[in-house]
Scaffold this active site. Structure first.
Site, PDB file in Angstrom:
ATOM      1  N   GLY A  10       0.837  -1.194   0.000  1.00 35.80           N
ATOM      2  CA  GLY A  10       0.000   0.000   0.000  1.00 35.80           C
ATOM      3  C   GLY A  10       0.873   1.245   0.000  1.00 35.80           C
ATOM      4  O   GLY A  10       2.105   1.168   0.107  1.00 35.80           O
ATOM      5  N   LEU A  11       0.240   2.373  -0.114  1.00 31.88           N
ATOM      6  CA  LEU A  11       0.958   3.650  -0.167  1.00 31.88           C
ATOM      7  C   LEU A  11       1.701   3.951   1.132  1.00 31.88           C
ATOM      8  O   LEU A  11       1.374   3.393   2.196  1.00 31.88           O
ATOM      9  CB  LEU A  11      -0.032   4.786  -0.444  1.00 31.88           C
ATOM     10  CG  LEU A  11      -0.751   4.762  -1.791  1.00 31.88           C
ATOM     11  CD1 LEU A  11      -1.858   5.808  -1.814  1.00 31.88           C
ATOM     12  CD2 LEU A  11       0.232   4.991  -2.936  1.00 31.88           C
ATOM     13  N   SER A  12       2.687   4.827   1.047  1.00 29.41           N
ATOM     14  CA  SER A  12       3.349   5.309   2.243  1.00 29.41           C
ATOM     15  C   SER A  12       2.320   5.966   3.166  1.00 29.41           C
ATOM     16  O   SER A  12       1.446   6.703   2.716  1.00 29.41           O
ATOM     17  CB  SER A  12       4.420   6.340   1.849  1.00 29.41           C
ATOM     18  OG  SER A  12       5.078   6.842   2.985  1.00 29.41           O
TER      19      SER A  12
ATOM     20  N   SER B 199       5.815  -1.815  -2.265  1.00 33.98           N
ATOM     21  CA  SER B 199       5.795  -2.762  -3.395  1.00 33.98           C
ATOM     22  C   SER B 199       4.749  -2.352  -4.431  1.00 33.98           C
ATOM     23  O   SER B 199       3.750  -3.041  -4.618  1.00 33.98           O
ATOM     24  CB  SER B 199       5.575  -4.193  -2.911  1.00 33.98           C
ATOM     25  OG  SER B 199       4.574  -4.324  -1.944  1.00 33.98           O
TER      26      SER B 199
ATOM     27  N   SER C 244      -0.024   4.429   4.710  1.00 34.37           N
ATOM     28  CA  SER C 244      -1.330   3.745   4.660  1.00 34.37           C
ATOM     29  C   SER C 244      -1.618   2.964   5.942  1.00 34.37           C
ATOM     30  O   SER C 244      -2.771   2.639   6.226  1.00 34.37           O
ATOM     31  CB  SER C 244      -1.394   2.799   3.455  1.00 34.37           C
ATOM     32  OG  SER C 244      -0.387   1.806   3.537  1.00 34.37           O
ATOM     33  N   GLY C 245      -0.576   2.653   6.709  1.00 32.48           N
ATOM     34  CA  GLY C 245      -0.758   1.908   7.952  1.00 32.48           C
ATOM     35  C   GLY C 245      -0.143   0.522   7.926  1.00 32.48           C
ATOM     36  O   GLY C 245      -0.395  -0.278   8.830  1.00 32.48           O
ATOM     37  N   LYS C 246       0.684   0.216   6.944  1.00 37.71           N
ATOM     38  CA  LYS C 246       1.268  -1.121   6.808  1.00 37.71           C
ATOM     39  C   LYS C 246       2.114  -1.505   8.025  1.00 37.71           C
ATOM     40  O   LYS C 246       1.936  -2.581   8.590  1.00 37.71           O
ATOM     41  CB  LYS C 246       2.143  -1.187   5.550  1.00 37.71           C
ATOM     42  CG  LYS C 246       1.412  -0.942   4.247  1.00 37.71           C
ATOM     43  CD  LYS C 246       2.330  -1.055   3.042  1.00 37.71           C
ATOM     44  CE  LYS C 246       3.493  -0.094   3.070  1.00 37.71           C
ATOM     45  NZ  LYS C 246       3.085   1.340   3.086  1.00 37.71           N
ATOM     46  N   SER C 247       3.040  -0.636   8.398  1.00 37.31           N
ATOM     47  CA  SER C 247       3.947  -0.962   9.505  1.00 37.31           C
ATOM     48  C   SER C 247       3.193  -1.063  10.828  1.00 37.31           C
ATOM     49  O   SER C 247       3.476  -1.937  11.656  1.00 37.31           O
ATOM     50  CB  SER C 247       5.063   0.076   9.599  1.00 37.31           C
ATOM     51  OG  SER C 247       5.879   0.044   8.444  1.00 37.31           O
TER      52      SER C 247
END
Length: 199
Positions: A36-38, A110, A40-43
């Site tokens: 997902g975008l920077s 990615s 976005s909440g991935k980490s």
């Protein structure tokens, strides 16, 4: 030279199988690939999931996009070629960790379909679960914790995903989570269900 030379690089098989390691850890190894975008909440999702799994007695490890660029991928930039190599290396590490019996949580922008497909091929479809953290560009840009969107808008940050470089949205991910509409606990619940679902 008439005699054939032995290869310089040879594969050495272990006496311990992936199944042995799975049995020891009592868990099925899987890679949850968060894209997902920077901002976005991935980490945030990745590390909360890691803690939840630990609390449940399951061993996992987060491969985070920023973290791996401090070591393993510190020599890579953000060109399309370097982004592809970044993902390739991480996928190879995730595969090794899966073979060790671990649950891997990979949190990487990615942005390109081709690179995510390569990761799936390297890791193996049976172990790969793609999760699109689908938080909108508007929301991600409003968060901008590192000030990178602002820099990109000013032209000071080339090849920035969502601004000067495209993000190719996954067409059929295993799961989509929009962190604007789903709180952290509920998002982790969805990820746990994905991990425990049919493999």
């Amino acid at each position: 030279m008439t005699d054939a030379q032995p290869p310089l690089v040879m594969w050495h098989a272990s006496q311990v199988t992936p199944e042995d390691r799975q049995g020891l850890l009592s868990q099925k190894p899987i890679t949850v690939w968060l894209t997902g975008l920077s901002a976005s909440g991935k980490s945030t999702l990745a590390f909360a999931l890691e803690q939840r799994l630990l609390d449940k007695g399951q061993l996992s490890f987060v491969l985070d996009g920023d973290n791996v660029r401090h070591g393993l991928n510190s020599n890579l930039g953000f060109s399309a070629e370097d982004r592809a190599e970044n993902i390739r290396r991480v996928a190879e590490v995730a595969k090794l960790m899966n073979e060790a019996g671990l649950i891997v949580i990979a949190a990487f922008i990615s942005p390109f379909t081709q690179d995510r497909a390569l990761a799936r091929t390297i890791i193996g479809a049976e172990h790969f679960r793609e999760v699109h953290v689908s938080t909108s560009l508007r929301v991600c840009e409003s968060r901008d914790p590192k000030g990178m969107y602002n820099k990109a808008r000013l032209g000071n940050l080339p090849n920035f995903t969502g601004i000067s470089s495209p993000y190719e949205v996954p067409e059929q991910p295993h799961l989509r989570i929009d962190t604007q509409n789903v709180d952290l606990d509920a998002g982790v619940d969805q990820l746990i269900a994905l991990i425990n679902g049919p493999h």
